[in-house]
Design an enzyme around this catalytic site. Structure first.
Site, PDB file in Angstrom:
ATOM      1  CE  LYS A 177      -1.486   2.655   2.912  1.00  0.00           C
ATOM      2  NZ  LYS A 177      -1.133   3.836   2.081  1.00  0.00           N
ATOM      3  CD  GLU A 253      14.269   1.158   8.032  1.00  0.00           C
ATOM      4  OE1 GLU A 253      14.767   2.204   8.502  1.00  0.00           O
ATOM      5  OE2 GLU A 253      14.882   0.083   7.975  1.00  0.00           O
ATOM      6  CB  CYS A 287      13.897   9.318   6.891  1.00  0.00           C
ATOM      7  SG  CYS A 287      14.659   8.135   5.806  1.00  0.00           S
ATOM      8  CD  GLU A 384      11.413  13.442  10.096  1.00  0.00           C
ATOM      9  OE1 GLU A 384      10.270  13.092  10.460  1.00  0.00           O
ATOM     10  OE2 GLU A 384      12.178  12.683   9.463  1.00  0.00           O
TER      11      GLU A 384
HETATM   12  P1  NAD Z   1       3.186   8.783   7.208  1.00  0.00           P
HETATM   13  O1  NAD Z   1       3.499   8.086   8.472  1.00  0.00           O
HETATM   14  O2  NAD Z   1       2.152   9.851   7.244  1.00  0.00           O
HETATM   15  O3  NAD Z   1       2.727   7.761   6.089  1.00  0.00           O
HETATM   16  C1  NAD Z   1       3.454   6.614   5.756  1.00  0.00           C
HETATM   17  C2  NAD Z   1       2.520   5.537   5.257  1.00  0.00           C
HETATM   18  O4  NAD Z   1       1.599   5.205   6.290  1.00  0.00           O
HETATM   19  C3  NAD Z   1       1.678   5.951   4.055  1.00  0.00           C
HETATM   20  O5  NAD Z   1       1.519   4.829   3.229  1.00  0.00           O
HETATM   21  C4  NAD Z   1       0.348   6.331   4.677  1.00  0.00           C
HETATM   22  O6  NAD Z   1      -0.725   6.157   3.792  1.00  0.00           O
HETATM   23  C5  NAD Z   1       0.274   5.335   5.812  1.00  0.00           C
HETATM   24  N1  NAD Z   1      -0.566   5.788   6.931  1.00  0.00           N
HETATM   25  C6  NAD Z   1      -0.765   7.066   7.363  1.00  0.00           C
HETATM   26  N2  NAD Z   1      -1.604   7.072   8.413  1.00  0.00           N
HETATM   27  C7  NAD Z   1      -1.937   5.779   8.654  1.00  0.00           C
HETATM   28  C8  NAD Z   1      -2.783   5.134   9.607  1.00  0.00           C
HETATM   29  N3  NAD Z   1      -3.453   5.826  10.532  1.00  0.00           N
HETATM   30  N4  NAD Z   1      -2.879   3.789   9.564  1.00  0.00           N
HETATM   31  C9  NAD Z   1      -2.202   3.090   8.630  1.00  0.00           C
HETATM   32  N5  NAD Z   1      -1.405   3.629   7.705  1.00  0.00           N
HETATM   33  C10 NAD Z   1      -1.275   4.969   7.709  1.00  0.00           C
HETATM   34  O7  NAD Z   1       4.582   9.336   6.689  1.00  0.00           O
HETATM   35  P2  NAD Z   1       4.869  10.200   5.405  1.00  0.00           P
HETATM   36  O8  NAD Z   1       4.440  11.612   5.694  1.00  0.00           O
HETATM   37  O9  NAD Z   1       4.343   9.525   4.200  1.00  0.00           O
HETATM   38  O10 NAD Z   1       6.458  10.132   5.333  1.00  0.00           O
HETATM   39  C11 NAD Z   1       7.273  10.993   6.039  1.00  0.00           C
HETATM   40  C12 NAD Z   1       7.839  10.310   7.277  1.00  0.00           C
HETATM   41  O11 NAD Z   1       8.443   9.081   6.909  1.00  0.00           O
HETATM   42  C13 NAD Z   1       8.940  11.120   7.925  1.00  0.00           C
HETATM   43  O12 NAD Z   1       8.801  11.077   9.318  1.00  0.00           O
HETATM   44  C14 NAD Z   1      10.207  10.385   7.500  1.00  0.00           C
HETATM   45  O13 NAD Z   1      11.293  10.583   8.365  1.00  0.00           O
HETATM   46  C15 NAD Z   1       9.740   8.988   7.456  1.00  0.00           C
HETATM   47  N6  NAD Z   1      10.608   8.192   6.580  1.00  0.00           N
HETATM   48  C16 NAD Z   1      11.429   7.291   7.154  1.00  0.00           C
HETATM   49  C17 NAD Z   1      12.285   6.542   6.366  1.00  0.00           C
HETATM   50  C18 NAD Z   1      13.222   5.550   6.982  1.00  0.00           C
HETATM   51  O14 NAD Z   1      13.734   4.710   6.248  1.00  0.00           O
HETATM   52  N7  NAD Z   1      13.462   5.580   8.263  1.00  0.00           N
HETATM   53  C19 NAD Z   1      12.276   6.711   4.979  1.00  0.00           C
HETATM   54  C20 NAD Z   1      11.410   7.637   4.424  1.00  0.00           C
HETATM   55  C21 NAD Z   1      10.562   8.366   5.243  1.00  0.00           C
END
Ligand code: NAD
Length: 480
Positions: A177, A253, A287, A384
């Site tokens: 997803k 992650e 990230c 962040e």
């Molecule tokens: P997010 O947590 O909002 O979303 C990530 C995923 O989770 C998306 O697919 C989203 O649809 C899903 N999601 C959101 N809310 C949800 C819920 N309530 N239940 C289930 N799934 C849900 O993050 P984002 O804004 O897409 O990405 C940015 C964040 O990701 C930053 O904090 C960044 O640091 C982190 N990130 C981490 C890494 C790593 O490898 N550590 C890599 C890239 C991004």
């Protein structure tokens, strides 16, 4: 700017493309704010169908020869490289990153398929004598089963292949997803895997802009045995609670608050080059992005000036323009969140060297921003930022730099610049992070273990470690 002809917008389930039971949702080009596609919105019935398909494909895939699994990944790598220009354009369009960043991501993302095509044939076990001498200890590795893969918007291709590669190599069928802002790249990846010979049902992609219900429903299904999530720490924590209900093995992650240390003996030009990579790749929406620059007092002024000169000279524009070096933020909410953190920090005493306020016009742009005199407890130093903002904090010595660097619950990446390798390694060892760039502004490498400590995550992706996240161990006590 229109979507390339033939870009899939439907769900991919059981080897066929189909509409979502909940209609569609709009995907926007962040460079202009215009809608570029209406993408299928999955309901819980679609989730059931995707898990049905994955569960049906799982047993056969798990028993295929490892070489055969590897060949599908190898072919997927080749097809990604063949379609690199198309994928890069699509990512620039749906995510806003510059074409240079997008091309770099396609290569990086494809490498996960190549790396795991090679790792598929190297899954081992072991034979040991028990310490008492009473019997042998044999271990086997087996795939968990159906894996649910959830990815963020900032690296639409790489965050998906970093999960798909090891999951498929290990023998897991998957339901992917992608994030609601960038679902299109993931759908093209499904096409590529299918063209490379992935059997029907092995890879399923469901899209929705209301992830909560769909993901909770999937995690409640007995057949889902593995969760791999990349995204924010807040959502990761919520998903761990949901996964706890059925004890679903989870890899996480999560977010960072990455420190970039410039020690007093650093080569400043090299540090600025590294800072540009660590800060500005993907417009700061990574990230691994340097979130705080901790710079020795004696060099702080010079460093700030050189960095501001470089950051201020970037060409800002639509991701899909060839000349663009800094594209927009992913959406209005994200851009406004960055502006809010900068505004609060300026009110708390930070000084704006360049940038610092939202530009008018179409798209979700935020300018390259350098801040000095940044209070250690201000918003840009403790949260962040996820944008092109470089807060500079002056530090007295290495111990002071380490104290500030480690004063956070996050622990993803750190960067250290010094001419003294032994001093640098001493500092690296004391940083509470999962990865460090020592005189380098880039750590990501498909052959290296990527991941964080503290609230930045659980487990590792990439490297030899990545495939282990999809394997569990059975042990046999025996004798002969
Ligand atoms: P997010 O947590 O909002 O979303 C990530 C995923 O989770 C998306 O697919 C989203 O649809 C899903 N999601 C959101 N809310 C949800 C819920 N309530 N239940 C289930 N799934 C849900 O993050 P984002 O804004 O897409 O990405 C940015 C964040 O990701 C930053 O904090 C960044 O640091 C982190 N990130 C981490 C890494 C790593 O490898 N550590 C890599 C890239 C991004």
């Amino acid at each position: 700017m229109t979507l390339p002809a033939g870009t899939p917008t439907q769900l991919y389930i059981g080897g066929t493309w189909r509409d979502g039971s909940q209609g569609t949702f709009d995907v926007t080009n962040p460079s202009t704010g215009e809608v570029i596609a209406a993408v299928a919105r999955a309901g819980t019935d679609d989730v059931d169908a995707a898990i049905d398909a994955a569960a049906a494909a799982q047993p056969d895939w798990a028993t295929r020869a490892p070489r055969e699994r590897g060949e599908v990944l190898r072919k997927s790598f080749e097809l990604m490289i063949e379609r690199a220009d198309e994928l890069a354009f699509l990512m620039s369009l749906e995510m806003g990153k510059s074409l240079t960043d997008a091309r770099g991501e396609v290569t990086y993302a494809a490498e996960f398929f190549r790396w795991y095509s090679e790792e598929a044939v190297r899954v081992g076990g072991e034979v040991r004598m028990s310490p008492s001498g009473a019997n042998r200890i044999l271990t086997f590795k087996k795939p968990f089963g159906v894996a649910l893969l959830l990815t963020p918007w900032n690296f639409p291709a790489a965050m998906a292949t970093r999960k798909l590669g090891p999951a498929l190599a290990a023998g897991c069928a998957v339901v992917l997803k992608p994030a609601e802002d960038t679902p299109l790249t993931a759908l093209v990846l499904a096409q590529i895997l299918s063209d490379a010979g992935a059997p029907d049902g092995l890879v399923n992609v469901i899209t929705t802009e209301r992830p909560g219900d769909v993901v909770e429903h999937a995690l409640a299904d007995d057949r889902v045995r593995k969760l791999s999530f990349t995204g924010s720490t807040g959502v990761g924590s919520l998903l761990l609670e949901q996964a706890a209900g059925r004890i679903v093995d989870s890899s996480m992650e999560l977010g960072g608050n990455d420190p970039f240390l410039v020690l007093d003996d650093a080569d400043l030009d090299a540090a600025v080059e590294g800072a540009m990579l660590a800060k500005m790749r993907n417009g700061g929406q990574a990230c691994t992005a340097a979130n705080r620059f901790l710079v020795a007092e004696s060099v702080a002024e010079d460093f700030a000036k050189k960095l501001a000169d470089k950051m201020g000279s970037l060409t800002v524009g639509a991701g899909t323009d060839e000349s663009t070096q800094l594209g927009p933020m992913i959406n209005a909410k994200q851009r406004d969140g960055i502006a809010d953190k900068v505004d609060r920090s300026v009110s708390a005493g930070a000084r704006v060297v360049i940038g610092g306020s939202v530009q008018s016009g179409d798209g979700f742009f935020y300018p390259a921003t350098v801040l000095t005199d940044v209070p250690r407890d201000s918003a840009v130093a403790t949260e962040e930022v996820f944008g092109p903002v470089a807060p500079i904090i002056t530090v007295k010595d290495d111990d002071d730099a380490l104290a500030v660097a480690n004063a956070t619950e996050m622990g993803l990446t750190g960067y250290v610049y010094t001419r003294d390798l032994a001093r640098g390694l001493r500092v690296c060892e004391k940083l509470e992070v999962g990865m460090v760039g020592l005189n380098r502004g880039l750590v990501s490498d498909p052959a290296a273990p990527f991941g964080g400590v503290k609230q930045s995550g659980l487990g590792r992706e990439g490297g030899f470690e990545g495939i282990e996240e999809y394997l569990e161990t059975t042990y046999v006590a025996t004798n002969w």
